[in-house]
Design a protein around this motif. Structure first.
Motif, short mmCIF file in Angstrom:
data_model
loop_
_atom_site.label_atom_id
_atom_site.label_comp_id
_atom_site.label_asym_id
_atom_site.label_seq_id
_atom_site.Cartn_x
_atom_site.Cartn_y
_atom_site.Cartn_z
N GLU A 14 -13.04 -74.52 5.94
CA GLU A 14 -13.53 -74.93 4.62
C GLU A 14 -12.42 -75.59 3.81
N GLU A 16 -9.74 -77.12 4.97
CA GLU A 16 -9.44 -78.40 5.58
C GLU A 16 -10.48 -79.46 5.21
N GLU A 17 -11.74 -79.03 5.21
CA GLU A 17 -12.81 -79.96 4.84
C GLU A 17 -12.69 -80.38 3.38
N ARG A 18 -12.33 -79.45 2.50
CA ARG A 18 -12.16 -79.74 1.07
C ARG A 18 -11.01 -80.72 0.87
N SER A 20 -9.79 -82.82 3.04
CA SER A 20 -10.21 -84.10 3.61
C SER A 20 -11.10 -84.85 2.63
#
Length: 122
Positions: A14, A16-18, A20
């Motif tokens: 989560e 890492e996705e944020r 990115s």
């Protein structure tokens, strides 16, 4: 039941996705800003192609100023008022003018720009 490792892995993904998402958003903003600047520059170039340098007037010159107020009954009146004498030269092609003939139509003193003036015929 969820294991502690699954929760930690989920949080890592989560985060890492944020990060990115934030990076991509910033890149898109920079690209959009650059595109806006390019369009503005192109618009300015195209506008400046058809624009000519305004005439420079000096203090004491006689000029006619453009009638800027319109209304009923003014259709057949002259488009320029005058004669006016230039009293002060300001920056940005602006001028303070004063009526030379008190009986003529128009304001006694006003400020106008070079694109609303023309030389008074001698």
């Amino acid at each position: 039941m969820k294991r502690q490792e699954d929760v930690e892995l989920y949080q890592l993904l989560e985060n890492e996705e944020r990060e990115s998402f934030v990076r991509e958003r910033e890149e898109m903003r920079k690209l959009a800003k650059q595109q806006m600047l390019n369009v503005q520059e192109e618009n300015k170039r195209n506008y400046d192609k058809g624009r000519k340098e305004s005439r420079k007037y000096e203090e004491g010159e006689l000029v006619a100023i453009k009638r800027t107020q319109f209304g009923p009954g003014l259709k057949l009146k002259p488009k320029y008022l005058g004669p006016y004498r230039i009293v002060k030269v300001k920056r940005g092609d602006r001028y303070d003018v004063e009526k030379n003939d008190p009986s003529a139509e128009g304001p006694n003193k006003t400020s106008t720009s070079a694109d609303h003036m023309k030389s008074w015929p001698e």
